[in-house]
Scaffold this active site. Structure first.
Site, PDB file in Angstrom:
ATOM      1  N   GLU A  86       0.499  -1.175  -0.089  1.00  9.58           N
ATOM      2  CA  GLU A  86       0.053  -0.009   0.083  1.00  9.58           C
ATOM      3  C   GLU A  86       0.776   1.337   0.089  1.00  9.58           C
ATOM      4  O   GLU A  86       0.441   2.216  -0.760  1.00  9.58           O
ATOM      5  CB  GLU A  86      -0.989   0.104   1.028  1.00  9.58           C
ATOM      6  CG  GLU A  86      -2.183   0.859   1.098  1.00  9.58           C
ATOM      7  CD  GLU A  86      -3.201   0.531   1.955  1.00  9.58           C
ATOM      8  OE1 GLU A  86      -3.703  -0.511   1.713  1.00  9.58           O
ATOM      9  OE2 GLU A  86      -3.654   1.321   2.807  1.00  9.58           O
ATOM     10  N   GLU A  89       2.002   1.779  -3.470  1.00 12.64           N
ATOM     11  CA  GLU A  89       0.999   2.221  -4.145  1.00 12.64           C
ATOM     12  C   GLU A  89       0.964   3.675  -4.039  1.00 12.64           C
ATOM     13  O   GLU A  89       0.710   4.533  -4.999  1.00 12.64           O
ATOM     14  CB  GLU A  89      -0.372   1.463  -3.827  1.00 12.64           C
ATOM     15  CG  GLU A  89      -1.472   1.865  -5.179  1.00 12.64           C
ATOM     16  CD  GLU A  89      -2.692   1.124  -4.631  1.00 12.64           C
ATOM     17  OE1 GLU A  89      -2.637   0.041  -3.947  1.00 12.64           O
ATOM     18  OE2 GLU A  89      -3.599   1.314  -5.455  1.00 12.64           O
ATOM     19  N   CYS A 106      -8.551  -2.397   3.319  1.00 14.81           N
ATOM     20  CA  CYS A 106      -8.571  -3.793   4.262  1.00 14.81           C
ATOM     21  C   CYS A 106     -10.071  -3.903   4.901  1.00 14.81           C
ATOM     22  O   CYS A 106     -10.012  -5.254   5.589  1.00 14.81           O
ATOM     23  CB  CYS A 106      -7.437  -3.692   5.058  1.00 14.81           C
ATOM     24  SG  CYS A 106      -7.437  -2.206   6.246  1.00 14.81           S
ATOM     25  N   SER A 126      -7.221   1.756  -2.803  1.00 14.47           N
ATOM     26  CA  SER A 126      -5.977   0.965  -2.996  1.00 14.47           C
ATOM     27  C   SER A 126      -6.390  -0.470  -3.546  1.00 14.47           C
ATOM     28  O   SER A 126      -7.489  -1.027  -3.116  1.00 14.47           O
ATOM     29  CB  SER A 126      -5.435   0.671  -1.481  1.00 14.47           C
ATOM     30  OG  SER A 126      -4.566  -0.174  -1.839  1.00 14.47           O
ATOM     31  N   LYS A 165     -15.542 -10.544   7.348  1.00 16.35           N
ATOM     32  CA  LYS A 165     -14.550 -11.355   6.788  1.00 16.35           C
ATOM     33  C   LYS A 165     -14.794 -12.500   6.218  1.00 16.35           C
ATOM     34  O   LYS A 165     -14.128 -13.162   5.454  1.00 16.35           O
ATOM     35  CB  LYS A 165     -13.541 -11.492   7.875  1.00 16.35           C
ATOM     36  CG  LYS A 165     -12.954  -9.986   7.917  1.00 16.35           C
ATOM     37  CD  LYS A 165     -11.441  -9.765   7.339  1.00 16.35           C
ATOM     38  CE  LYS A 165     -11.047  -8.310   7.398  1.00 16.35           C
ATOM     39  NZ  LYS A 165     -10.221  -7.989   6.444  1.00 16.35           N
ATOM     40  N   GLU A 168     -16.072 -12.046   2.558  1.00 12.87           N
ATOM     41  CA  GLU A 168     -14.680 -11.461   1.937  1.00 12.87           C
ATOM     42  C   GLU A 168     -13.996 -12.784   1.539  1.00 12.87           C
ATOM     43  O   GLU A 168     -13.387 -12.746   0.428  1.00 12.87           O
ATOM     44  CB  GLU A 168     -13.743 -10.615   2.986  1.00 12.87           C
ATOM     45  CG  GLU A 168     -12.588 -10.180   2.114  1.00 12.87           C
ATOM     46  CD  GLU A 168     -11.672  -9.490   2.976  1.00 12.87           C
ATOM     47  OE1 GLU A 168     -11.141 -10.050   3.946  1.00 12.87           O
ATOM     48  OE2 GLU A 168     -10.879  -8.549   2.749  1.00 12.87           O
ATOM     49  N   GLU A 173     -13.043 -13.051  -6.722  1.00 12.72           N
ATOM     50  CA  GLU A 173     -11.995 -12.298  -7.440  1.00 12.72           C
ATOM     51  C   GLU A 173     -11.032 -12.056  -6.473  1.00 12.72           C
ATOM     52  O   GLU A 173      -9.855 -11.640  -6.801  1.00 12.72           O
ATOM     53  CB  GLU A 173     -12.565 -10.761  -7.872  1.00 12.72           C
ATOM     54  CG  GLU A 173     -13.091  -9.785  -6.697  1.00 12.72           C
ATOM     55  CD  GLU A 173     -14.441  -9.834  -6.745  1.00 12.72           C
ATOM     56  OE1 GLU A 173     -14.975 -11.225  -6.650  1.00 12.72           O
ATOM     57  OE2 GLU A 173     -15.363  -8.909  -6.213  1.00 12.72           O
ATOM     58  N   CYS A 310     -11.358  -2.099  13.920  1.00 15.84           N
ATOM     59  CA  CYS A 310     -11.625  -3.718  14.249  1.00 15.84           C
ATOM     60  C   CYS A 310     -11.639  -4.090  15.764  1.00 15.84           C
ATOM     61  O   CYS A 310     -12.240  -4.997  15.935  1.00 15.84           O
ATOM     62  CB  CYS A 310     -10.400  -4.432  13.759  1.00 15.84           C
ATOM     63  SG  CYS A 310     -10.363  -4.301  11.884  1.00 15.84           S
TER      64      CYS A 310
HETATM   65 FE1  SF4 Z   1     -14.143  -3.576   9.105  1.00 16.36          FE
HETATM   66 FE2  SF4 Z   1     -15.443  -3.712  11.280  1.00 16.36          FE
HETATM   67 FE3  SF4 Z   1     -14.432  -5.980   9.890  1.00 16.36          FE
HETATM   68 FE4  SF4 Z   1     -12.652  -4.320  10.944  1.00 16.36          FE
HETATM   69  S1  SF4 Z   1     -13.889  -5.777  12.048  1.00 16.36           S
HETATM   70  S2  SF4 Z   1     -12.508  -5.066   8.816  1.00 16.36           S
HETATM   71  S3  SF4 Z   1     -13.626  -2.312  10.872  1.00 16.36           S
HETATM   72  S4  SF4 Z   1     -16.144  -4.585   9.232  1.00 16.36           S
END
Ligand code: SF4
Length: 381
Positions: A86, A89, A106, A126, A165, A168, A173, A310
């Site tokens: 990053e 970049e 992220c 990014s 997550k 994700e 992709e 987080c």
């Molecule tokens: Fe985003 Fe919340 Fe997950 Fe952290 S815990 S990556 S701030 S959604």
């Protein structure tokens, strides 16, 4: 006591993969490795009656080993790797007239929100994959090669502060050669449940350490866990790369705090880097609308969907909106940064070895193939 019976309804509420992870750990044909995100170590103790703000990095490593994972690694390693990409970049965009501001990428809840709500601004984020996904990509390529294991036999488990997550990890992709980079995601709460199922008395565990190759981390990676931390980590590295000088004051306190929208300047040689920070999606929208209207002039922006970043994630021990708990976790994150001898991502020797032996240059061809992604405009919801 610490042991609990498994609650079958948990599967209905959080798409709980605990039983699948147990099955993989018990399968002798699979090499099961685990990564834990930075924010876990300052919160998981609360599930075992430790006070908010307890730092349990060493206990976390010991507990993961006792559960039977074949290797125990740290998402912090991948956070340092993310910063190398990053910051490269950012430097590239500054030096080649690329689109500014650059936006951190992220937080998957944020990325999803952005794709839906700002499809005309997709050149801003990014292209870096998140640390959890970078970790999986490296585990199934470099690590597999070094260990002589077929990537199909490697199972990557993540312990994350985050429910987004899970989705994700399934984004196509982000996969590589049709292999999902991360196979299972457990939240902090689910991890706590697993420890209780195994009757592990977390609070009284001895301190352990993460395994090597994908386990070293710097203070810069730890602060990924709090609002403002990702961009502070990137600025530490960008400063040294752009000026060729040592950054003596590593703590960029002008970027810290818990206000929902903040800004701060970092002087990098002749360049004044104006940085915007938001946490919580309502604040993110305000910040982006300000940029869109041409009223806010930033070169770099960090956005996290959860309050506090987080440390206040949706998968963390419940805090019921108590910002004092978030504040204690944030204090612990900055303490953990101070505890580290290395506090800049580009000093992480295991990350440097990875570039040396496998990836080549940061932001180079192989790094692009494995560590970068693209964004897709999605219908407004
Ligand atoms: Fe985003 Fe919340 Fe997950 Fe952290 S815990 S990556 S701030 S959604």
């Amino acid at each position: 006591g610490q042991c609990v019976a498994v609650c079958p309804t948990a599967a209905l509420t959080e798409n709980n993969d605990i039983h699948k992870v147990w099955r993989e750990i018990n399968n002798p044909n699979k090499h099961v490795i685990v990564q834990v995100a930075p924010a876990i170590r300052v919160a998981v103790g609360e599930l075992f009656d430790m006070p908010p703000g307890s730092i349990s990095t060493g206990k976390l490593a010991t507990s993961l080993k006792r559960l039977g994972f074949d290797a125990v690694y740290d998402t912090d390693f991948a956070a340092d790797l993310t910063i190398l990409e990053e910051a490269s970049e950012l430097v590239h965009r500054i030096q080649h007239g690329g689109t500014l501001p650059i936006l951190t990428s992220c937080c998957p809840a944020w990325v999803q929100f952005f794709e839906h709500q700002y499809p005309d601004m997709l050149d801003i984020p990014s292209t870096c994959k998140s640390p959890q996904i970078m970790f999986g990509a490296i585990a199934k390529t470099y690590y597999a090669e070094k260990k002589g294991i077929d990537p199909k036999d490697i199972v990557v488990v993540s312990v994350m502060p985050c429910i987004a997550k899970k989705a994700e990890a399934k984004r196509t992709e982000l996969s590589h050669h049709e292999l999902q980079n991360v196979d299972y995601v457990l939240t902090t709460r689910e991890y706590g449940l697993m420890l209780k199922e195994a009757c592990i008395d977390f609070a009284n565990l001895p301190e352990g350490d993460f395994d090597h190759m994908l386990g070293e981390s710097t203070g810069a990676s730890v602060i990924f866990g709090t609002t403002g931390g990702v961009i502070e980590a990137a600025a530490r590295t960008a400063y040294e790369w752009l000026t060729g000088e040592t950054l003596e004051q590593v703590e960029l306190t002008q970027l810290r705090g818990l206000d929902g929208i903040r800004s701060g300047k970092v002087q990098i040689g002749d360049l004044e880097l104006n940085i915007g920070i938001a946490h919580g999606l309502g604040n993110a929208r305000k910040l982006l609308d300000c940029i869109k209207a041409g009223e806010c002039n930033f070169q770099a922006i960090e956005i996290m969907a959860c309050p506090g970043g987080c440390i206040g994630g949706g998968g963390q021990p419940y805090h019921h909106g108590d910002m004092e708990i978030i504040r204690q976790r944030q204090i612990a994150i900055y303490q953990e940064d101070r505890n580290k001898t290395k506090r800049k991502s580009h000093e992480n020797q295991e990350v440097l070895d990875l570039y040396d032996k496998y990836l080549g240059k940061p932001y180079g061809e192989k790094a692009h193939e494995l560590l970068h992604t693209h964004y897709v405009p999605k219908e407004k919801i």
